[in-house]
Design an enzyme around this catalytic site. Sequence first.
Site, short mmCIF file in Angstrom:
data_model
loop_
_atom_site.label_atom_id
_atom_site.label_comp_id
_atom_site.label_asym_id
_atom_site.label_seq_id
_atom_site.Cartn_x
_atom_site.Cartn_y
_atom_site.Cartn_z
N CYS A 99 18.34 24.95 76.65
CA CYS A 99 18.90 26.30 76.46
C CYS A 99 19.80 26.40 75.23
O CYS A 99 20.13 27.50 74.79
CB CYS A 99 19.63 26.77 77.71
SG CYS A 99 20.74 25.54 78.40
N HIS A 120 25.40 30.91 76.16
CA HIS A 120 25.79 29.85 75.24
C HIS A 120 26.02 30.47 73.86
O HIS A 120 25.24 31.33 73.42
CB HIS A 120 24.67 28.82 75.11
CG HIS A 120 24.44 27.98 76.32
ND1 HIS A 120 25.22 28.02 77.46
CD2 HIS A 120 23.48 27.04 76.57
CE1 HIS A 120 24.77 27.15 78.34
NE2 HIS A 120 23.71 26.54 77.83
#
Length: 354
Positions: A129, A242
């Site tokens: 990710c 993120h």
Amino acid sequence: MREVNIAVIGATGAVGMEFLRILEERQFPADHIRLTASQRSVGKRIPVRGQELVVQATGPESLEGVDIAFISATSRVSLEMGAAAVEAGALAIDDSSAFRMRPDVPLVVPEVNGEDVEWHQGIIAIPNCATTPLVMAAQPLHRHNPVSRIVASTYQSVSGAGGAAMTELREQTRGAFQGGAPPPQAQPHQIAFNVIPRIDDFGPDGYTKEETKVREETRKIMHSPGLAVAATCVRVPVYVSHSAAVHMEFQHPMDADEARGILAEAPGITVVDAPEEGLYPMPVDVGGTDDVYVGRIRKDTSHPNGLVMWVVADNLRKGAALNAIQIAEEVLKRDCLKPGGKAAVAAASQSLND
Ligand code: A2P
């Protein structure tokens, strides 16, 4: 698009639950949906598309009659169920690192290398990710002006470590105000009111496995085996999304305005870049959305051909579940649900080595 039978393996997890939401939102053409998880969750009922589906145990029998198995559980489950899927003639779309670097397994971000789904041999891997937002931002620029080096410092949310890490952040935060945070279990150190410069184990070169994944996966997805990539991956006390500060060096000088224009046109990217008005991407705004957000695009004053930018994406969605569903959509669009044969693999391995 034809209708397919799917299995969601790890359906009760942070990514699995997001996956089910996206399945509904995008009206993915799933005929039958089977949900599986660990023994702990067997019998649990989860509402999907207006129906209550009952979670089943995970095993080779979960793949009976299944066209596509989405796997997001543990690496061990991925290894077992990936092999079982190939055996059963189902396509596995896998969220773990178990298969990503295998030369016979495409590693795909559809906006970047969607064509790679065509040479699958029964398994297609989803990148880490932290990698996906990076290649989403780099590839459109790379097409205009080859990128020669990427240096990324990530600020990764706890949901990247699963549901238990999210619970731990909540309990530690509450505990810190009530006389003491509970000891860490899901993370190597306390995460509430802290940042941890370590995600996964360290290798002999001093980089963590997460940082090595970012380097190797970026090269594979961008078909650039020689690309210089270095990452420092940091866990921060954020629930979802993120972020990364990314330095890119190009073959030729690249103007910040030019980069802004290219990224604004790129599919799956939203440019939010008016810092003087307080506008730049932030996890609280990005969580729950699909795009990769880029802002603070500026000249790297330390390098004549360099740019610096700030990149944020929802790690559960574009970083995992959404990317998985987009891969399945790409497979159906290209009508390549069944493996493409050895010749396709050989050709693909060759192109990766070019
Ligand atoms: P369960 O909820 O029953 O533990 P997360 O990444 O949020 O931690 O979620 C991990 C997912 O993987 C969950 O759905 C979890 O199920 C599932 N899982 C964990 N271990 C196994 C296992 N041994 N077999 C099958 N599924 C597993």
